[in-house]
Motif scaffolding. Structure first.
Motif, mmCIF file in Angstrom:
data_model
loop_
_atom_site.group_PDB
_atom_site.id
_atom_site.type_symbol
_atom_site.label_atom_id
_atom_site.label_comp_id
_atom_site.label_asym_id
_atom_site.label_seq_id
_atom_site.Cartn_x
_atom_site.Cartn_y
_atom_site.Cartn_z
ATOM 1 N N ILE A 8 0.861 -1.178 0.000
ATOM 2 C CA ILE A 8 0.000 0.000 0.000
ATOM 3 C C ILE A 8 0.899 1.230 0.000
ATOM 4 O O ILE A 8 1.626 1.491 0.960
ATOM 5 C CB ILE A 8 -0.932 0.021 1.225
ATOM 6 C CG1 ILE A 8 -1.738 -1.276 1.301
ATOM 7 C CG2 ILE A 8 -1.856 1.232 1.156
ATOM 8 C CD1 ILE A 8 -2.599 -1.554 0.106
ATOM 9 N N LEU A 9 0.872 1.968 -1.090
ATOM 10 C CA LEU A 9 1.726 3.141 -1.234
ATOM 11 C C LEU A 9 0.997 4.394 -0.770
ATOM 12 O O LEU A 9 -0.195 4.560 -1.041
ATOM 13 C CB LEU A 9 2.149 3.300 -2.694
ATOM 14 C CG LEU A 9 2.958 2.137 -3.279
ATOM 15 C CD1 LEU A 9 3.151 2.332 -4.772
ATOM 16 C CD2 LEU A 9 4.304 2.015 -2.571
ATOM 17 N N PRO A 10 1.671 5.299 -0.083
ATOM 18 C CA PRO A 10 1.025 6.524 0.412
ATOM 19 C C PRO A 10 0.673 7.480 -0.718
ATOM 20 O O PRO A 10 1.318 7.485 -1.781
ATOM 21 C CB PRO A 10 2.078 7.128 1.335
ATOM 22 C CG PRO A 10 3.378 6.604 0.847
ATOM 23 C CD PRO A 10 3.096 5.226 0.335
ATOM 24 N N ALA A 11 -0.333 8.290 -0.496
ATOM 25 C CA ALA A 11 -0.804 9.234 -1.508
ATOM 26 C C ALA A 11 0.234 10.294 -1.830
ATOM 27 O O ALA A 11 0.154 10.958 -2.870
ATOM 28 C CB ALA A 11 -2.098 9.892 -1.039
ATOM 29 N N SER A 12 1.225 10.475 -0.972
ATOM 30 C CA SER A 12 2.241 11.513 -1.174
ATOM 31 C C SER A 12 3.242 11.170 -2.269
ATOM 32 O O SER A 12 3.987 12.036 -2.740
ATOM 33 C CB SER A 12 2.991 11.756 0.138
ATOM 34 O OG SER A 12 3.576 10.549 0.614
ATOM 35 N N ILE A 13 3.277 9.921 -2.705
ATOM 36 C CA ILE A 13 4.234 9.505 -3.736
ATOM 37 C C ILE A 13 3.845 10.107 -5.084
ATOM 38 O O ILE A 13 2.692 10.040 -5.496
ATOM 39 C CB ILE A 13 4.295 7.974 -3.834
ATOM 40 C CG1 ILE A 13 5.009 7.409 -2.601
ATOM 41 C CG2 ILE A 13 5.013 7.525 -5.107
ATOM 42 C CD1 ILE A 13 5.137 5.914 -2.589
ATOM 43 N N THR A 14 4.830 10.702 -5.755
ATOM 44 C CA THR A 14 4.571 11.341 -7.047
ATOM 45 C C THR A 14 5.238 10.615 -8.217
ATOM 46 O O THR A 14 4.970 10.945 -9.367
ATOM 47 C CB THR A 14 5.044 12.800 -7.033
ATOM 48 O OG1 THR A 14 6.446 12.835 -6.720
ATOM 49 C CG2 THR A 14 4.276 13.612 -6.003
ATOM 50 N N SER A 15 6.113 9.666 -7.943
ATOM 51 C CA SER A 15 6.743 8.922 -9.027
ATOM 52 C C SER A 15 7.114 7.517 -8.570
ATOM 53 O O SER A 15 7.407 7.292 -7.393
ATOM 54 C CB SER A 15 7.991 9.644 -9.544
ATOM 55 O OG SER A 15 8.992 9.675 -8.539
ATOM 56 N N LEU A 16 7.083 6.591 -9.514
ATOM 57 C CA LEU A 16 7.519 5.220 -9.287
ATOM 58 C C LEU A 16 8.687 4.961 -10.221
ATOM 59 O O LEU A 16 8.555 5.100 -11.436
ATOM 60 C CB LEU A 16 6.381 4.231 -9.576
ATOM 61 C CG LEU A 16 5.150 4.325 -8.676
ATOM 62 C CD1 LEU A 16 4.047 3.396 -9.192
ATOM 63 C CD2 LEU A 16 5.506 3.971 -7.239
ATOM 64 N N GLY A 17 9.819 4.600 -9.669
ATOM 65 C CA GLY A 17 11.025 4.434 -10.455
ATOM 66 C C GLY A 17 10.961 3.242 -11.385
ATOM 67 O O GLY A 17 10.180 2.303 -11.181
ATOM 68 N N ALA A 18 11.775 3.282 -12.438
ATOM 69 C CA ALA A 18 11.890 2.150 -13.349
ATOM 70 C C ALA A 18 12.295 0.908 -12.566
ATOM 71 O O ALA A 18 13.174 0.964 -11.705
ATOM 72 C CB ALA A 18 12.916 2.458 -14.429
ATOM 73 N N ALA A 19 11.601 -0.183 -12.810
ATOM 74 C CA ALA A 19 11.888 -1.484 -12.190
ATOM 75 C C ALA A 19 11.657 -1.493 -10.680
ATOM 76 O O ALA A 19 12.165 -2.367 -9.983
ATOM 77 C CB ALA A 19 13.312 -1.936 -12.508
ATOM 78 N N ALA A 20 10.859 -0.554 -10.177
ATOM 79 C CA ALA A 20 10.643 -0.448 -8.730
ATOM 80 C C ALA A 20 10.105 -1.745 -8.123
ATOM 81 O O ALA A 20 10.509 -2.148 -7.031
ATOM 82 C CB ALA A 20 9.690 0.703 -8.430
ATOM 83 N N PHE A 21 9.185 -2.407 -8.820
ATOM 84 C CA PHE A 21 8.601 -3.650 -8.317
ATOM 85 C C PHE A 21 8.900 -4.821 -9.249
ATOM 86 O O PHE A 21 8.244 -5.852 -9.188
ATOM 87 C CB PHE A 21 7.089 -3.492 -8.139
ATOM 88 C CG PHE A 21 6.712 -2.504 -7.072
ATOM 89 C CD1 PHE A 21 6.618 -2.891 -5.745
ATOM 90 C CD2 PHE A 21 6.471 -1.173 -7.385
ATOM 91 C CE1 PHE A 21 6.286 -1.986 -4.755
ATOM 92 C CE2 PHE A 21 6.138 -0.257 -6.412
ATOM 93 C CZ PHE A 21 6.048 -0.656 -5.077
ATOM 94 N N SER A 22 9.875 -4.660 -10.095
ATOM 95 C CA SER A 22 10.230 -5.701 -11.047
ATOM 96 C C SER A 22 10.593 -6.999 -10.331
ATOM 97 O O SER A 22 11.379 -7.000 -9.383
ATOM 98 C CB SER A 22 11.415 -5.239 -11.899
ATOM 99 O OG SER A 22 11.826 -6.263 -12.771
ATOM 100 N N GLY A 23 9.995 -8.095 -10.768
ATOM 101 C CA GLY A 23 10.326 -9.396 -10.203
ATOM 102 C C GLY A 23 9.654 -9.713 -8.888
ATOM 103 O O GLY A 23 9.979 -10.729 -8.270
ATOM 104 N N CYS A 24 8.696 -8.886 -8.466
ATOM 105 C CA CYS A 24 7.935 -9.191 -7.239
ATOM 106 C C CYS A 24 6.857 -10.210 -7.605
ATOM 107 O O CYS A 24 5.676 -9.870 -7.785
ATOM 108 C CB CYS A 24 7.320 -7.927 -6.654
ATOM 109 S SG CYS A 24 8.543 -6.756 -5.997
ATOM 110 N N VAL A 25 7.256 -11.458 -7.720
ATOM 111 C CA VAL A 25 6.408 -12.493 -8.319
ATOM 112 C C VAL A 25 5.226 -12.877 -7.444
ATOM 113 O O VAL A 25 4.254 -13.470 -7.934
ATOM 114 C CB VAL A 25 7.239 -13.748 -8.660
ATOM 115 C CG1 VAL A 25 8.254 -13.425 -9.742
ATOM 116 C CG2 VAL A 25 7.922 -14.304 -7.419
ATOM 117 N N SER A 26 5.261 -12.547 -6.148
ATOM 118 C CA SER A 26 4.156 -12.886 -5.244
ATOM 119 C C SER A 26 3.204 -11.718 -5.030
ATOM 120 O O SER A 26 2.163 -11.875 -4.381
ATOM 121 C CB SER A 26 4.694 -13.356 -3.886
ATOM 122 O OG SER A 26 5.494 -14.511 -4.018
#
Length: 213
Positions: A8-26
């Motif tokens: 659960i990401l907070p509403a204050s986040i304005t960007s998600l980096g490249a590959a931030a969740f890459s490979g989170c297979v679960s």
């Protein structure tokens, strides 16, 4: 993390980096915060357990990358390619574009290289995803070469919201699973070959707003 099942990401986040969740297979569920304006390369690449994604109406751009096609001509990506945001999310079946009156554009964010002949088409953004249902709450701008859901044989349900002004060129070309489409009166343009070769399309409603067909 391969063991993380939700985030659960907070509403204050304005960007998600490249590959931030890459490979989170679960990872089964992710919320994209309202402050995010761009979906970058490989952000959710290979998240094999995500089944549904909602793209908020603050997202204005989705990244693709220039690349070199495999010599087979199959459209497969070669080893030096950078994959797009949702590629190989192999359980992703539902894509929801939240209602909004500003269109989404597609931008080339190739990291350090570009070729005159290679283009990663928009439909590669969901490369390897067995998408069955799409809700379009916003207009998609025309993209390089192909429509966003072109060639998705698994796609059976498309719903178009009240803010959509036009259907993207090639948007659903070769989507043989679509049998019914309802284009509401707020749509004024149906792009080139948007529904060409949808061979199982038997029921079509076109509203009275169309000026360009």
């Amino acid at each position: 993390s391969e063991s993380m099942t939700s985030c659960i990401l907070p509403a204050s986040i304005t960007s998600l980096g490249a590959a931030a969740f890459s490979g989170c297979v679960s990872l089964q569920k992710i919320n994209i915060p309202k402050g995010v304006s761009t979906l970058n390369l490989e952000t959710f690449y290979g998240c094999k357990s995500i089944t549904e994604v909602t793209i908020p109406n603050t997202v204005m751009r989705i990244s693709y990358a220039s690349t070199t096609w495999a010599s087979s001509g199959s459209g497969a990506l070669n080893a030096s390619s950078t994959f797009p945001c949702f590629a190989h999310c192999s359980s992703l079946k539902t894509v929801i574009f939240e209602d909004g009156d500003r269109p989404i554009s597609f931008i080339d964010t190739t990291p350090g290289f570009s070729t005159p002949t290679g283009v990663l088409y928009a439909n590669e953004i969901f490369y390897g995803c067995p998408i069955t249902s799409v809700y379009l709450g916003r207009t998609l701008e025309d993209s390089p070469g192909k429509g966003l859901f072109q060639n998705f044989s698994t796609l059976t349900e498309v719903k178009i919201g009240s803010y959509v002004k036009g259907i993207q060129n090639y948007a659903f070309l070769n989507c043989k699973g679509i049998s019914t489409i309802n284009i509401p009166s707020n749509v004024t343009k149906i792009g080139d070959t948007s529904f060409r070769n949808c061979t199982n399309l038997t029921t079509v409603f076109i509203g009275d707003g169309i000026t360009t067909l």
